[in-house]
Design a protein around this motif. Structure first.
Motif, PDB file in Angstrom:
ATOM      1  N   TRP A   1      17.267  58.891  29.239  1.00 21.01           N
ATOM      2  CA  TRP A   1      18.655  59.726  28.831  1.00 21.01           C
ATOM      3  C   TRP A   1      19.354  58.600  27.899  1.00 21.01           C
ATOM      4  CZ3 TRP A   1      16.139  59.634  33.708  1.00 21.01           C
ATOM      5  CH2 TRP A   1      15.963  60.840  34.366  1.00 21.01           C
ATOM      6  N   ALA A   2      19.993  59.149  26.844  1.00 18.40           N
ATOM      7  CA  ALA A   2      20.546  58.502  25.755  1.00 18.40           C
ATOM      8  C   ALA A   2      22.202  59.199  25.963  1.00 18.40           C
ATOM      9  CB  ALA A   2      20.021  58.623  24.555  1.00 18.40           C
ATOM     10  N   GLU A   3      22.961  58.166  26.229  1.00 12.09           N
ATOM     11  CA  GLU A   3      24.644  58.522  26.392  1.00 12.09           C
ATOM     12  C   GLU A   3      25.208  58.224  25.195  1.00 12.09           C
ATOM     13  OE1 GLU A   3      25.871  58.555  30.500  1.00 12.09           O
ATOM     14  OE2 GLU A   3      24.554  57.051  30.484  1.00 12.09           O
ATOM     15  N   PHE A   4      26.007  59.064  24.633  1.00  9.31           N
ATOM     16  CA  PHE A   4      26.966  58.681  23.604  1.00  9.31           C
ATOM     17  C   PHE A   4      28.277  59.329  23.799  1.00  9.31           C
ATOM     18  CE2 PHE A   4      22.261  58.573  21.789  1.00  9.31           C
ATOM     19  CZ  PHE A   4      22.502  57.373  21.324  1.00  9.31           C
ATOM     20  N   GLN A   5      29.333  58.694  23.086  1.00  7.11           N
ATOM     21  CA  GLN A   5      30.728  59.227  23.064  1.00  7.11           C
ATOM     22  C   GLN A   5      31.035  59.569  21.869  1.00  7.11           C
ATOM     23  OE1 GLN A   5      34.172  58.128  25.790  1.00  7.11           O
ATOM     24  NE2 GLN A   5      34.591  57.249  24.075  1.00  7.11           N
ATOM     25  N   GLN A   6      31.392  60.909  21.559  1.00  9.54           N
ATOM     26  CA  GLN A   6      31.643  61.596  20.436  1.00  9.54           C
ATOM     27  C   GLN A   6      32.802  62.515  20.464  1.00  9.54           C
ATOM     28  OE1 GLN A   6      27.593  63.174  20.037  1.00  9.54           O
ATOM     29  NE2 GLN A   6      27.620  62.556  17.941  1.00  9.54           N
ATOM     30  N   ASN A   7      34.164  62.181  19.631  1.00  5.90           N
ATOM     31  CA  ASN A   7      35.380  63.191  19.990  1.00  5.90           C
ATOM     32  C   ASN A   7      35.756  62.696  21.500  1.00  5.90           C
ATOM     33  OD1 ASN A   7      35.541  63.884  17.186  1.00  5.90           O
ATOM     34  ND2 ASN A   7      33.930  65.499  17.667  1.00  5.90           N
ATOM     35  N   GLY A   8      35.640  61.694  22.155  1.00  5.41           N
ATOM     36  CA  GLY A   8      36.071  61.774  23.381  1.00  5.41           C
ATOM     37  C   GLY A   8      35.367  62.167  24.363  1.00  5.41           C
ATOM     38  N   LYS A   9      34.285  62.797  24.165  1.00  3.80           N
ATOM     39  CA  LYS A   9      33.236  63.439  25.143  1.00  3.80           C
ATOM     40  C   LYS A   9      32.000  62.503  25.309  1.00  3.80           C
ATOM     41  CE  LYS A   9      32.054  66.654  27.916  1.00  3.80           C
ATOM     42  NZ  LYS A   9      31.813  67.963  27.745  1.00  3.80           N
ATOM     43  N   VAL A  10      31.579  62.219  26.616  1.00  2.75           N
ATOM     44  CA  VAL A  10      30.136  61.591  26.577  1.00  2.75           C
ATOM     45  C   VAL A  10      29.091  62.660  27.129  1.00  2.75           C
ATOM     46  CG1 VAL A  10      29.087  59.871  28.125  1.00  2.75           C
ATOM     47  CG2 VAL A  10      31.557  59.445  27.513  1.00  2.75           C
ATOM     48  N   ARG A  11      28.034  62.486  26.404  1.00  2.00           N
ATOM     49  CA  ARG A  11      26.922  63.635  26.580  1.00  2.00           C
ATOM     50  C   ARG A  11      25.770  62.565  26.941  1.00  2.00           C
ATOM     51  NH1 ARG A  11      30.016  65.477  22.364  1.00  2.00           N
ATOM     52  NH2 ARG A  11      30.993  67.485  22.735  1.00  2.00           N
ATOM     53  N   ALA A  12      24.905  63.129  27.620  1.00  2.00           N
ATOM     54  CA  ALA A  12      23.400  62.585  27.842  1.00  2.00           C
ATOM     55  C   ALA A  12      22.174  63.407  27.356  1.00  2.00           C
ATOM     56  CB  ALA A  12      23.229  62.321  29.173  1.00  2.00           C
ATOM     57  N   PHE A  13      21.785  62.810  26.377  1.00  2.00           N
ATOM     58  CA  PHE A  13      20.575  63.588  25.828  1.00  2.00           C
ATOM     59  C   PHE A  13      19.354  63.104  26.493  1.00  2.00           C
ATOM     60  CE2 PHE A  13      24.238  63.230  23.011  1.00  2.00           C
ATOM     61  CZ  PHE A  13      24.204  64.623  22.354  1.00  2.00           C
ATOM     62  N   PRO A  14      18.587  64.088  26.886  1.00  2.00           N
ATOM     63  CA  PRO A  14      17.489  63.791  27.659  1.00  2.00           C
ATOM     64  C   PRO A  14      15.941  63.796  26.805  1.00  2.00           C
ATOM     65  CG  PRO A  14      17.829  65.979  28.328  1.00  2.00           C
ATOM     66  CD  PRO A  14      18.976  65.416  27.388  1.00  2.00           C
ATOM     67  N   PHE A  15      15.165  62.677  27.028  1.00  2.00           N
ATOM     68  CA  PHE A  15      13.755  62.858  26.343  1.00  2.00           C
ATOM     69  C   PHE A  15      12.640  62.502  27.185  1.00  2.00           C
ATOM     70  CE2 PHE A  15      17.246  61.792  23.217  1.00  2.00           C
ATOM     71  CZ  PHE A  15      16.906  62.509  21.830  1.00  2.00           C
ATOM     72  N   VAL A  16      11.747  62.863  26.898  1.00  2.00           N
ATOM     73  CA  VAL A  16      10.468  62.602  27.851  1.00  2.00           C
ATOM     74  C   VAL A  16       9.500  62.169  26.660  1.00  2.00           C
ATOM     75  CG1 VAL A  16       8.664  63.247  29.356  1.00  2.00           C
ATOM     76  CG2 VAL A  16      10.919  64.196  29.485  1.00  2.00           C
ATOM     77  N   VAL A  17       8.979  60.898  26.859  1.00  2.00           N
ATOM     78  CA  VAL A  17       8.042  60.193  26.021  1.00  2.00           C
ATOM     79  C   VAL A  17       6.703  59.895  26.746  1.00  2.00           C
ATOM     80  CG1 VAL A  17       9.843  59.614  24.587  1.00  2.00           C
ATOM     81  CG2 VAL A  17       8.896  57.972  26.217  1.00  2.00           C
ATOM     82  N   GLN A  18       5.674  59.569  26.196  1.00  2.00           N
ATOM     83  CA  GLN A  18       4.369  59.095  26.845  1.00  2.00           C
ATOM     84  C   GLN A  18       4.231  57.536  26.186  1.00  2.00           C
ATOM     85  OE1 GLN A  18       1.670  60.989  28.521  1.00  2.00           O
ATOM     86  NE2 GLN A  18       1.175  58.988  29.206  1.00  2.00           N
ATOM     87  N   ILE A  19       3.861  56.798  27.096  1.00  2.00           N
ATOM     88  CA  ILE A  19       3.474  55.410  27.027  1.00  2.00           C
ATOM     89  C   ILE A  19       2.095  55.055  27.123  1.00  2.00           C
ATOM     90  CG2 ILE A  19       4.115  52.759  27.216  1.00  2.00           C
ATOM     91  CD1 ILE A  19       6.464  54.505  25.855  1.00  2.00           C
ATOM     92  N   HIS A  20       1.654  54.359  26.091  1.00  2.00           N
ATOM     93  CA  HIS A  20       0.047  53.974  26.354  1.00  2.00           C
ATOM     94  C   HIS A  20      -0.181  52.684  26.658  1.00  2.00           C
ATOM     95  CE1 HIS A  20      -0.772  58.030  24.478  1.00  2.00           C
ATOM     96  NE2 HIS A  20       0.264  57.881  23.582  1.00  2.00           N
ATOM     97  N   GLY A  21      -1.371  52.339  27.354  1.00  2.00           N
ATOM     98  CA  GLY A  21      -1.716  51.212  27.571  1.00  2.00           C
ATOM     99  C   GLY A  21      -2.196  50.438  26.382  1.00  2.00           C
ATOM    100  N   GLU A  22      -2.337  49.049  26.440  1.00  2.00           N
ATOM    101  CA  GLU A  22      -2.793  48.329  25.146  1.00  2.00           C
ATOM    102  C   GLU A  22      -3.939  48.822  24.796  1.00  2.00           C
ATOM    103  OE1 GLU A  22      -1.141  44.194  25.884  1.00  2.00           O
ATOM    104  OE2 GLU A  22      -1.215  44.769  27.723  1.00  2.00           O
TER     105      GLU A  22
END
Length: 287
Positions: free
Chosen positions: A266-287
């Protein structure tokens, strides 16, 4: 006096004395922990105040530290959470049951609270206020359901380790399995007309990962002392990361994943005084 009778009397005395001491030092926090595990008078309610859900209601923020619900030794903070009729209570104790009252301000707040539902679809980033030594409260009645909470604090003298804490609100129906998290094929999200793109420098464990976000920066302003905040959980909501920007000018973050698997960001940013959360789903692989 008969030795058996004397032994019985001594045993009863020891038990009573032990319970008295146990209640004196640990009664309050354990009661709070029990209420946290089973829920306490929560309400069905629409999310409001400074919390968010996926899709961008307003949120608060969490700090970056590990926390724990179990005290081991005299130098560790124990945190307990419970829902109430009108919101959420949090209790902070040391291993002797004494209120912890030496918190350090982190990103403009003493305490940051992250709450997610059991399926990682609802996300709340809140800021309970201190009402007395070792106790925080926020008037924020969550909808009835099963949640996991992450309490983000920094103690001046004691250690603290982040762990997920169960939170039951109201009297929800029996928990049922939800849809599995599926990694996004395109790392671009639009919330309330604002679009954010995520780029990752790597998707492997145990190596530095840079998270760069492309968004309209013309209206981007600092939120709680930073140009954005990123919260990351694995699909079981056990592994918790809270990341802040690498500098004060750009929404660029660095972190590292210790275990392979699917993670929600969840990435949260404030733009024009409003905070929004942008959700992303990612895959992390082993070494």
């Amino acid at each position: 006096m008969n030795k058996a009778v004397l032994a019985a009397i001594l045993y009863v005395g020891i038990v009573i004395g032990g319970y008295t001491l146990y209640d004196e030092y640990f009664g309050t926090p354990l009661a709070a922990a029990d209420e946290a595990a089973h829920g306490n008078d929560g309400h069905d309610a629409t999310a409001k105040a400074d919390g968010h859900e996926d899709g961008g209601e307003e949120h608060g923020q969490g700090g970056h530290d590990e926390h724990g619900a179990d005290a081991v030794g005299s130098h560790q903070v124990s945190a307990y959470i419970r829902s109430t009729e009108n919101g959420i209570d949090i209790f902070l104790k040391d291993s002797h049951g004494r209120a912890v009252d030496d918190l350090v301000v982190s990103h403009e707040k003493l305490l940051h609270l992250i709450v997610v539902d059991e399926h990682l679809q609802k996300y709340y980033h809140l800021h309970p206020e201190q009402v007395e030594a070792g106790k925080f409260h926020i008037d924020y009645p969550l909808p009835a359901g099963f949640y996991r909470a992450f309490i983000d604090i920094k103690s001046e003298k004691l250690t603290y380790h982040v762990k997920p804490m169960p939170l039951v609100v109201g009297q929800p129906n029996v928990s049922v399995p939800g849809p599995e998290l599926q990694p996004d094929s395109v790392l671009e999200k639009t919330v309330e007309g604002e679009t954010v793109q995520l780029s990752m420098s790597a998707t492997k464990t145990n190596e530095p990962v840079t998270l760069s976000f492309e968004l309209d920066q013309s209206a981007l302003t600092p939120y709680l002392g930073a140009m954005g905040h990123v919260v990351i959980l694995d699909e079981e909501a056990n592994e918790y990361l809270h990341v802040h920007p690498t500098n004060h000018e750009e929404p660029v973050f660095q972190t590292e994943f210790k275990k392979p698997g699917v993670y929600k960001i969840w990435a949260e940013f404030q733009q024009n005084g409003k905070v929004r959360a942008f959700p992303f789903v990612v895959q992390i692989h082993g070494e």
